[in-house]
Design a protein around this motif. Structure first.
Motif, PDB file in Angstrom:
ATOM      1  N   MET A 219      61.900  56.488  32.761  1.00 38.43           N
ATOM      2  CA  MET A 219      61.459  55.270  34.043  1.00 38.43           C
ATOM      3  C   MET A 219      60.350  54.225  33.192  1.00 38.43           C
ATOM      4  N   ALA A 220      60.730  53.296  33.865  1.00 38.13           N
ATOM      5  CA  ALA A 220      59.904  52.068  33.337  1.00 38.13           C
ATOM      6  C   ALA A 220      58.268  52.340  33.925  1.00 38.13           C
ATOM      7  N   LYS A 221      57.680  51.964  33.307  1.00 39.68           N
ATOM      8  CA  LYS A 221      56.010  51.861  33.591  1.00 39.68           C
ATOM      9  C   LYS A 221      55.655  50.705  34.753  1.00 39.68           C
ATOM     10  N   GLY A 222      54.470  50.886  35.256  1.00 40.17           N
ATOM     11  CA  GLY A 222      54.314  49.795  36.200  1.00 40.17           C
ATOM     12  C   GLY A 222      53.051  49.298  35.617  1.00 40.17           C
ATOM     13  N   TYR A 223      52.736  47.935  35.985  1.00 37.31           N
ATOM     14  CA  TYR A 223      51.244  47.249  35.406  1.00 37.31           C
ATOM     15  C   TYR A 223      50.843  46.492  36.567  1.00 37.31           C
ATOM     16  N   TRP A 224      49.371  46.672  36.739  1.00 38.46           N
ATOM     17  CA  TRP A 224      48.681  45.372  37.442  1.00 38.46           C
ATOM     18  C   TRP A 224      48.321  44.458  36.294  1.00 38.46           C
ATOM     19  N   VAL A 225      48.490  43.271  37.016  1.00 42.11           N
ATOM     20  CA  VAL A 225      48.129  42.044  36.153  1.00 42.11           C
ATOM     21  C   VAL A 225      47.064  41.184  36.846  1.00 42.11           C
ATOM     22  N   SER A 226      45.909  41.022  36.795  1.00 48.55           N
ATOM     23  CA  SER A 226      44.957  40.029  37.150  1.00 48.55           C
ATOM     24  C   SER A 226      44.449  38.817  36.487  1.00 48.55           C
ATOM     25  N   VAL A 227      44.403  37.946  36.954  1.00 46.15           N
ATOM     26  CA  VAL A 227      43.977  36.585  36.302  1.00 46.15           C
ATOM     27  C   VAL A 227      42.818  36.012  37.310  1.00 46.15           C
ATOM     28  N   TYR A 228      41.702  36.094  36.532  1.00 47.53           N
ATOM     29  CA  TYR A 228      40.562  35.479  37.700  1.00 47.53           C
ATOM     30  C   TYR A 228      40.221  34.075  37.212  1.00 47.53           C
ATOM     31  N   PRO A 229      40.826  33.006  38.036  1.00 48.33           N
ATOM     32  CA  PRO A 229      40.396  31.588  37.579  1.00 48.33           C
ATOM     33  C   PRO A 229      38.793  31.375  37.645  1.00 48.33           C
ATOM     34  N   VAL A 230      37.944  31.885  38.555  1.00 47.36           N
ATOM     35  CA  VAL A 230      36.817  31.630  38.567  1.00 47.36           C
ATOM     36  C   VAL A 230      36.120  32.776  39.105  1.00 47.36           C
ATOM     37  N   ILE A 231      34.916  33.180  38.330  1.00 46.02           N
ATOM     38  CA  ILE A 231      34.016  34.265  38.652  1.00 46.02           C
ATOM     39  C   ILE A 231      32.724  33.725  39.238  1.00 46.02           C
ATOM     40  N   SER A 232      32.670  33.478  40.356  1.00 47.03           N
ATOM     41  CA  SER A 232      31.320  32.832  41.165  1.00 47.03           C
ATOM     42  C   SER A 232      30.149  33.706  41.238  1.00 47.03           C
ATOM     43  N   ASP A 233      30.566  35.203  41.437  1.00 48.43           N
ATOM     44  CA  ASP A 233      29.558  36.115  41.586  1.00 48.43           C
ATOM     45  C   ASP A 233      29.690  37.550  40.816  1.00 48.43           C
ATOM     46  N   PRO A 234      29.338  37.271  39.487  1.00 43.16           N
ATOM     47  CA  PRO A 234      29.495  38.371  38.581  1.00 43.16           C
ATOM     48  C   PRO A 234      28.934  39.771  39.284  1.00 43.16           C
ATOM     49  N   GLU A 235      27.677  39.720  39.777  1.00 45.39           N
ATOM     50  CA  GLU A 235      27.265  40.841  40.056  1.00 45.39           C
ATOM     51  C   GLU A 235      27.967  41.731  41.388  1.00 45.39           C
ATOM     52  N   ALA A 236      28.734  40.801  42.185  1.00 42.77           N
ATOM     53  CA  ALA A 236      29.598  41.318  43.279  1.00 42.77           C
ATOM     54  C   ALA A 236      30.889  41.848  42.426  1.00 42.77           C
TER      55      ALA A 236
END
Length: 97
Positions: A1-18
Motif C-alpha cells: 500500500m502506498a504511503k500518504g504525505y502531508w506537505v505544507s509550505v509556509y510562504p510567510v510566517i507573520s505570527d510565530p507565537e500563534a
C-alpha cells in the motif's frame, strides 16, 4: 500500500507565537492519527519557482490515513488556532508503492 504525505509550505510566517499554538495542537492530532514528522522547517534550497521558506513533511502509512487525519476532529480544532490571514500551501499526496 502506498504511503500518504502531508506537505505544507509556509510562504510567510507573520505570527510565530500563534503558529506555535497551532503546532502543539496539530502535532498531537498527527501523532494520534499515526503520522510521523519527517521534516519541519529545516534547510531549504529552492529551484525554479520554488519557495525557500519553511516546509513540513509528514508521513502516514496510507493516503487514506493521511486524508482521514486532516478530517479528524482533533486536527480540525488545531486549524482553528491558525492566526487570521495565515497562508500556506497544504497538500495531501499519495506516495509510490
Amino acid at each position: 500500500m502506498a504511503k500518504g504525505y502531508w506537505v505544507s509550505v509556509y510562504p510567510v510566517i507573520s505570527d510565530p507565537e500563534a503558529l506555535a499554538a497551532y503546532n502543539e495542537l496539530a502535532g498531537q492530532a498527527v501523532r494520534a492519527a499515526g503520522g510521523r514528522v519527517l521534516s519541519r522547517g529545516g534547510r531549504v534550497v529552492a529551484h525554479e519557482d520554488g519557495i525557500a521558506q519553511r516546509v513540513v513533511l509528514i508521513e502516514f502509512d496510507s493516503f487514506e490515513e493521511a486524508a482521514a487525519a486532516y478530517e479528524s476532529e482533533s486536527y480540525q480544532k488545531a486549524l482553528v488556532a491558525l492566526p487570521d490571514g495565515f497562508a500556506r500551501d497544504f497538500r495531501i499526496i499519495e506516495g509510490i508503492d
